[in-house]
Design an enzyme around this catalytic site. Structure first.
Site, PDB file in Angstrom:
ATOM      1  N   GLU A 104      32.528  61.143  25.755  1.00 18.28           N
ATOM      2  CA  GLU A 104      32.218  62.552  26.055  1.00 18.28           C
ATOM      3  C   GLU A 104      33.507  63.295  26.369  1.00 18.28           C
ATOM      4  O   GLU A 104      34.412  62.759  27.019  1.00 18.28           O
ATOM      5  CB  GLU A 104      31.264  62.611  27.248  1.00 18.28           C
ATOM      6  CG  GLU A 104      30.686  63.975  27.543  1.00 18.28           C
ATOM      7  CD  GLU A 104      29.589  63.911  28.607  1.00 18.28           C
ATOM      8  OE1 GLU A 104      29.548  64.829  29.447  1.00 18.28           O
ATOM      9  OE2 GLU A 104      28.789  62.955  28.594  1.00 18.28           O
ATOM     10  N   ASP A 106      34.445  67.054  27.976  1.00 21.26           N
ATOM     11  CA  ASP A 106      33.715  68.098  28.708  1.00 21.26           C
ATOM     12  C   ASP A 106      34.535  69.325  29.051  1.00 21.26           C
ATOM     13  O   ASP A 106      35.653  69.218  29.585  1.00 21.26           O
ATOM     14  CB  ASP A 106      33.239  67.552  30.068  1.00 21.26           C
ATOM     15  CG  ASP A 106      32.101  66.569  29.959  1.00 21.26           C
ATOM     16  OD1 ASP A 106      31.498  66.485  28.887  1.00 21.26           O
ATOM     17  OD2 ASP A 106      31.826  65.890  30.968  1.00 21.26           O
ATOM     18  N   GLU A 108      33.180  72.258  31.691  1.00 20.88           N
ATOM     19  CA  GLU A 108      32.101  72.736  32.545  1.00 20.88           C
ATOM     20  C   GLU A 108      32.628  73.904  33.363  1.00 20.88           C
ATOM     21  O   GLU A 108      33.695  73.805  33.989  1.00 20.88           O
ATOM     22  CB  GLU A 108      31.575  71.637  33.476  1.00 20.88           C
ATOM     23  CG  GLU A 108      30.801  70.549  32.759  1.00 20.88           C
ATOM     24  CD  GLU A 108      30.136  69.577  33.711  1.00 20.88           C
ATOM     25  OE1 GLU A 108      29.031  69.106  33.396  1.00 20.88           O
ATOM     26  OE2 GLU A 108      30.736  69.288  34.768  1.00 20.88           O
TER      27      GLU A 108
END
Length: 291
Positions: A104, A106, A108
């Site tokens: 993953e 990311d 955010e």
């Protein structure tokens, strides 16, 4: 953030931004490229497939994912984040594979009270393990206009960019025993959800539901990437994916200057310097040169 901003001359900032601008052929159609996956009607595609919105209320958030899987390349998306009092909300935009040993990459965006800056939280998971957080303030208000958030994912490195300014590089450190995401194809995901148990000041500031619905907007998606077709061999060569040599070979001198600028003035957390968290020593990738 104010003191950091005051240390940076406007001339330097303008120069960095101007030098970072590139001509990118955005051609993504949200109807063709993405599925709205949850949130009932809180996710919407409109303007002939050129604009997408996600909304959050007290009942539910919403999200979408790409129809295609990718293995290596560059992903660009323009976002305009939740305006006003966004405390407690998280807008997540990331690449991910599936399963307990998933990879993953990311972005955010952690909301905050009106007038306080968003926190941009980044992380890299390899074989199901994350804990590689770096956090930043942004040098602009991400709720007033659209800005481009990009991930360059190559066998040699992962580069996070904001308006084509590199903010983080995660290098392949398999030579010192650190797994690197290179075998699992990933989809693009995004979601807007309530995380007021941790997102703002560690959960001290809760979501103000009188301000709901909270809405984030997306446009100008582009994937200059290898579309997974069931075989790693189909994505073995990435040289044809990009015209920018440093996307394969690493940052050039201007790219390294921009990265140092961001990390000097706008980075607010780096797992590699958190000795309280790693009393036995920081992870091995942290001992390698950052730039």
């Amino acid at each position: 953030m104010g003191s950091s901003w005051n240390r940076v001359s406007m001339a330097v900032l303008v120069g960095l931004v101007v030098n970072s601008l590139v001509a990118v052929a955005f051609a993504g159609d949200f109807y063709q490229e993405f599925d709205l996956t949850w949130g009932d009607n809180r996710g919407k595609i409109f303007n002939g497939g050129k604009l997408l919105s996600l909304s959050l209320d007290k009942v539910s958030g919403s999200g979408f994912q790409s129809k295609k899987e990718y293995l290596f390349g560059r992903i660009d998306m323009q976002l305009k984040l939740v305006a006003g009092n966004s405390a407690g909300t998280v807008t997540a935009y990331y690449l991910s594979s599936q399963g307990p040993t998933h990879d993953e990459i990311d972005f955010e965006f952690l909301g905050n009270l009106s007038g306080d800056p968003y926190i941009l939280h980044t992380n890299v998971f390899t074989q199901g393990q994350g804990n590689r957080e770096q956090q930043f303030y942004l040098w602009f208000d991400p709720t007033r206009n659209f800005h481009t958030y990009s991930i360059i994912w190559k066998p040699q490195h992962i580069i996070f960019l904001v308006d084509n300014i590199p903010i983080r590089v995660f290098k392949n450190a398999e030579s010192v025993g650190v797994p690197f995401p290179k075998n699992q194809p990933m989809r693009i995901y995004s979601s807007l959800w309530n995380a007021d148990d941790w997102a703002t000041r560690g959960g001290l500031v809760k979501t103000d539901w009188t301000k709901a619905p909270f809405t984030a907007y997306y446009r100008n998606f582009n994937a200059n990437a290898c579309t997974w077709s069931g075989s790693a061999a189909s994505c073995a060569s990435t040289n044809s994916i990009s015209d920018a040599a440093w996307e394969t070979n690493g940052l050039d001198a201007p790219g390294r200057r921009r990265l140092r600028w961001v990390q000097k003035y706008f980075m607010i957390y780096n797992y590699c310097t958190d000795l309280k968290r790693f009393p036995q020593g920081v992870p091995p990738e942290c001992k390698r040169p950052r730039f």
